[in-house]
Design an enzyme around this catalytic site. Structure first.
Site, PDB file in Angstrom:
ATOM      1  N   CYS A   1       0.873  -1.191   0.000  1.00  0.00           N
ATOM      2  CA  CYS A   1       0.000   0.000   0.000  1.00  0.00           C
ATOM      3  C   CYS A   1       0.900   1.228   0.000  1.00  0.00           C
ATOM      4  CB  CYS A   1      -0.961  -0.006   1.181  1.00  0.00           C
ATOM      5  SG  CYS A   1      -2.006  -1.457   1.201  1.00  0.00           S
TER       6      CYS A   1
ATOM      7  N   ALA B   1       1.480   3.864  -2.378  1.00  0.00           N
ATOM      8  CA  ALA B   1       1.279   5.171  -3.035  1.00  0.00           C
ATOM      9  C   ALA B   1       0.657   6.192  -2.079  1.00  0.00           C
ATOM     10  CB  ALA B   1       0.362   4.977  -4.246  1.00  0.00           C
ATOM     11  N   PRO B   2       1.009   7.479  -2.178  1.00  0.00           N
ATOM     12  CA  PRO B   2       1.882   8.081  -3.186  1.00  0.00           C
ATOM     13  C   PRO B   2       3.376   7.934  -2.916  1.00  0.00           C
ATOM     14  CG  PRO B   2       0.984   9.776  -1.752  1.00  0.00           C
ATOM     15  CD  PRO B   2       0.342   8.482  -1.334  1.00  0.00           C
ATOM     16  N   GLY B   3       3.780   7.355  -1.768  1.00  0.00           N
ATOM     17  CA  GLY B   3       5.145   6.858  -1.728  1.00  0.00           C
ATOM     18  C   GLY B   3       6.153   7.517  -0.814  1.00  0.00           C
TER      19      GLY B   3
ATOM     20  N   LYS C   1       6.904   6.782   2.119  1.00  0.00           N
ATOM     21  CA  LYS C   1       7.644   5.758   2.869  1.00  0.00           C
ATOM     22  C   LYS C   1       8.554   4.952   1.941  1.00  0.00           C
ATOM     23  CE  LYS C   1       3.952   5.798   6.232  1.00  0.00           C
ATOM     24  NZ  LYS C   1       2.967   6.566   5.432  1.00  0.00           N
TER      25      LYS C   1
ATOM     26  N   ASP D   1      -3.200  -5.916  -6.460  1.00  0.00           N
ATOM     27  CA  ASP D   1      -3.994  -6.021  -5.239  1.00  0.00           C
ATOM     28  C   ASP D   1      -3.186  -6.865  -4.258  1.00  0.00           C
ATOM     29  OD1 ASP D   1      -5.746  -6.823  -3.214  1.00  0.00           O
ATOM     30  OD2 ASP D   1      -7.474  -6.717  -4.552  1.00  0.00           O
TER      31      ASP D   1
ATOM     32  N   ASP E   1       1.084  -0.028   5.297  1.00  0.00           N
ATOM     33  CA  ASP E   1       0.427   1.252   5.632  1.00  0.00           C
ATOM     34  C   ASP E   1      -0.982   1.150   5.039  1.00  0.00           C
ATOM     35  OD1 ASP E   1      -0.127   3.869   6.273  1.00  0.00           O
ATOM     36  OD2 ASP E   1       1.147   4.736   4.716  1.00  0.00           O
TER      37      ASP E   1
ATOM     38  N   CYS F   1      -3.203   5.756   9.496  1.00  0.00           N
ATOM     39  CA  CYS F   1      -3.295   7.169   9.914  1.00  0.00           C
ATOM     40  C   CYS F   1      -4.691   7.403  10.485  1.00  0.00           C
ATOM     41  CB  CYS F   1      -2.973   8.116   8.766  1.00  0.00           C
ATOM     42  SG  CYS F   1      -3.982   7.887   7.302  1.00  0.00           S
TER      43      CYS F   1
HETATM   44  C1  SAM Z   1      -2.605   5.114   3.499  1.00  0.00           C
HETATM   45  S1  SAM Z   1      -2.414   5.012   1.794  1.00  0.00           S
HETATM   46  C2  SAM Z   1      -0.719   4.632   1.650  1.00  0.00           C
HETATM   47  C3  SAM Z   1       0.213   5.803   1.825  1.00  0.00           C
HETATM   48  C4  SAM Z   1       1.656   5.459   1.460  1.00  0.00           C
HETATM   49  N1  SAM Z   1       2.164   4.331   2.193  1.00  0.00           N
HETATM   50  C5  SAM Z   1       2.606   6.621   1.650  1.00  0.00           C
HETATM   51  O1  SAM Z   1       3.371   6.676   2.602  1.00  0.00           O
HETATM   52  O2  SAM Z   1       2.604   7.528   0.797  1.00  0.00           O
HETATM   53  C6  SAM Z   1      -3.175   3.471   1.429  1.00  0.00           C
HETATM   54  C7  SAM Z   1      -2.959   2.955   0.032  1.00  0.00           C
HETATM   55  O3  SAM Z   1      -3.520   1.635  -0.033  1.00  0.00           O
HETATM   56  C8  SAM Z   1      -3.834   1.387  -1.385  1.00  0.00           C
HETATM   57  N2  SAM Z   1      -4.684   0.177  -1.437  1.00  0.00           N
HETATM   58  C9  SAM Z   1      -5.983   0.058  -1.087  1.00  0.00           C
HETATM   59  N3  SAM Z   1      -6.402  -1.216  -1.252  1.00  0.00           N
HETATM   60  C10 SAM Z   1      -5.333  -1.918  -1.718  1.00  0.00           C
HETATM   61  C11 SAM Z   1      -5.138  -3.283  -2.091  1.00  0.00           C
HETATM   62  N4  SAM Z   1      -6.126  -4.180  -1.997  1.00  0.00           N
HETATM   63  N5  SAM Z   1      -3.913  -3.657  -2.525  1.00  0.00           N
HETATM   64  C12 SAM Z   1      -2.900  -2.758  -2.632  1.00  0.00           C
HETATM   65  N6  SAM Z   1      -3.044  -1.449  -2.297  1.00  0.00           N
HETATM   66  C13 SAM Z   1      -4.232  -1.039  -1.841  1.00  0.00           C
HETATM   67  C14 SAM Z   1      -4.483   2.683  -1.832  1.00  0.00           C
HETATM   68  O4  SAM Z   1      -4.448   2.808  -3.242  1.00  0.00           O
HETATM   69  C15 SAM Z   1      -3.623   3.720  -1.100  1.00  0.00           C
HETATM   70  O5  SAM Z   1      -2.643   4.225  -1.964  1.00  0.00           O
END
Ligand code: SAM
Length: 411
Positions: A228, A230-232, A234, A275, A290, A343
């Site tokens: 998880c 994006a946007p990245g 971490k 996914d 995250d 968060c």
């Molecule tokens: C809290 S944000 C992540 C923030 C990121 N770690 C950062 O530090 O910038 C949660 C992310 O989970 C992704 N997400 C949601 N369901 C998902 C899934 N089933 N598999 C992979 N990613 C998923 C979303 O697209 C979103 O970008």
């Protein structure tokens, strides 16, 4: 002639408060305008959302019945400009009347706008309680942390937050150096004009968000999965530490920003659109999860959230987070470590997951945080980090987060 940025700000407020759209989506749909006007419109709309309740408190004694939403938002904007942003009364009132006159749905109430705003001048929010959290969120937090803590969170959320930056190891960033290693600017202006931006010395990341990777403590050459991603923010930290990073997210659109940031900062990571629940890879030395959540810890940056979201998504998110925790643990090598974070301010998306995962996965242990600059009070009895928006309140607060470091049994 109505002021363009103010007109756009009212359009944003109508989209959030009338149509239930997130501000980030509403901005995409604005009519074409110069970037400076759009940026000012966004700042104005954010300020109104941060002070909606006090603004309505001052306006309501002068309104016999609630006017249409578009008129209410014109009144609220003028009110917040005068009471919170220090705008001269005559400019704010005249502009509000012009805005009302310019709209086919508001034209017939321009006289009301003028009359009401002239009665509320001089406007001040001094002595009024700040905007409250929505009741579905406020009640559990009062139960958990007490009224005083919740009021302190609300006071922080009423202010525009500072901008935090994370610098690459060996580089620096502009702003005040925070005890945990991030840098903070109270009034940054245009981010891309700050020193070190073009060189890729740093990236924008809230100081609390930056602690998840510090908790994981990635080592050079380790295979690390950022789940998880994006946007990245971490991913950039992990890559800058020298780890061999695989960043996974289901959203290609959100990952586009990660590609841009990796290129600007001259860092490398394998980026995968997938996914997480179906993704086959590993095993990894370390994993960062995250997970998607209610984002209730980020209301100071996203004051539109309480007007657009309620608790109806929560059960689905909690179930998804549980499934993701199990998947993330399966991707770890025996003896590997994982950080799980959200968060969120809600224990359902943090503390309760920790208790439940320790039951589901006998042998997994919690490793207590040993991060420079954190306050020992932020560490929970179970050994996790509970970060709240009112921590470092005098400096401008931080995003709310839950984070915990886990160790998978070796054999
Ligand atoms: C809290 S944000 C992540 C923030 C990121 N770690 C950062 O530090 O910038 C949660 C992310 O989970 C992704 N997400 C949601 N369901 C998902 C899934 N089933 N598999 C992979 N990613 C998923 C979303 O697209 C979103 O970008």
């Amino acid at each position: 002639m109505a002021d363009e940025a103010r007109g756009l700000a009212v359009a944003l407020l109508n989209a959030v408060l009338d149509d239930g759209r997130l501000l980030s989506q509403a901005i995409e749909d604005l009519p074409p305008a110069a970037p400076a006007q759009r940026a000012r419109a966004q700042r104005l709309a954010l300020a109104v959302l941060r002070h909606l309740e006090p603004a309505d408190r001052l306006l309501s004694p002068h309104l016999r019945k609630a006017p249409p939403m578009a008129v209410r938002n014109i009144l609220r904007l003028a009110m917040v400009e005068m009471a919170a942003l220090g705008a001269p009364a005559h400019g704010a009132v005249n502009s509000a009347v012009d805005l009302a006159r310019a709209g086919p749905r508001t034209r017939h109430l321009a006289g009301l706008v003028n009359a009401v705003l002239r009665k509320v001048v001089p406007a001040s929010f001094d002595g009024l309680p700040p905007q409250r959290l929505p009741m579905w969120l406020r009640q559990p937090l009062v139960h958990l942390w007490g009224r005083e803590a919740v009021s302190a969170i609300e006071a922080v959320q009423a202010e525009a937050p500072p901008l935090d930056l994370t610098a690459k190891p060996g580089a620096t960033a502009p702003g005040e150096a925070l005890p945990t290693g991030s840098f903070r600017l109270a009034d940054p202006g245009q981010v891309s004009a700050l020193p070190g931006y073009a060189e890729g010395d740093w990236w924008v990341q809230d100081a609390a968000a930056a602690l998840a990777v510090r908790l994981l403590a990635p080592q050079p050459g380790e295979r690390v999965a950022d789940l998880c991603a994006a946007p990245g923010g971490k991913t950039l930290q992990l890559a800058a530490a020298g780890a061999q990073v695989t960043a996974v997210d289901v959203s290609a659109a959100r990952l586009a920003r990660l590609h841009d940031n990796l290129a600007r900062c001259r860092l490398q990571a394998e980026v995968v659109v997938a996914d997480l629940l179906d993704w086959q890879a590993g095993p990894f030395d370390a994993v960062l999860l995250d997970a998607p959540c209610s984002a209730t810890g980020t209301i100071r940056r996203h004051p539109d959230l309480p007007f657009v979201k309620d608790a109806s998504d929560l059960a689905g998110l909690v179930a998804l987070q549980s499934a993701m925790i199990d998947r993330a643990l399966a991707l770890l090598r025996p003896g590997g470590r994982m950080v799980f974070c959200t968060c969120s301010l809600l224990p359902d998306e943090g503390e309760r997951h920790l208790a439940a995962l320790l039951d589901r996965h006998p042998g997994v242990t919690v490793e207590r945080p040993g991060i420079d600059g954190i306050d020992p009070h932020w560490i929970t009895e179970a050994g996790a980090l509970r970060l709240r928006p009112d921590y470092w309140a005098a400096r401008g607060g931080m995003d709310g987060f839950f984070m915990v470091r886990l160790r998978k049994p070796a054999g």
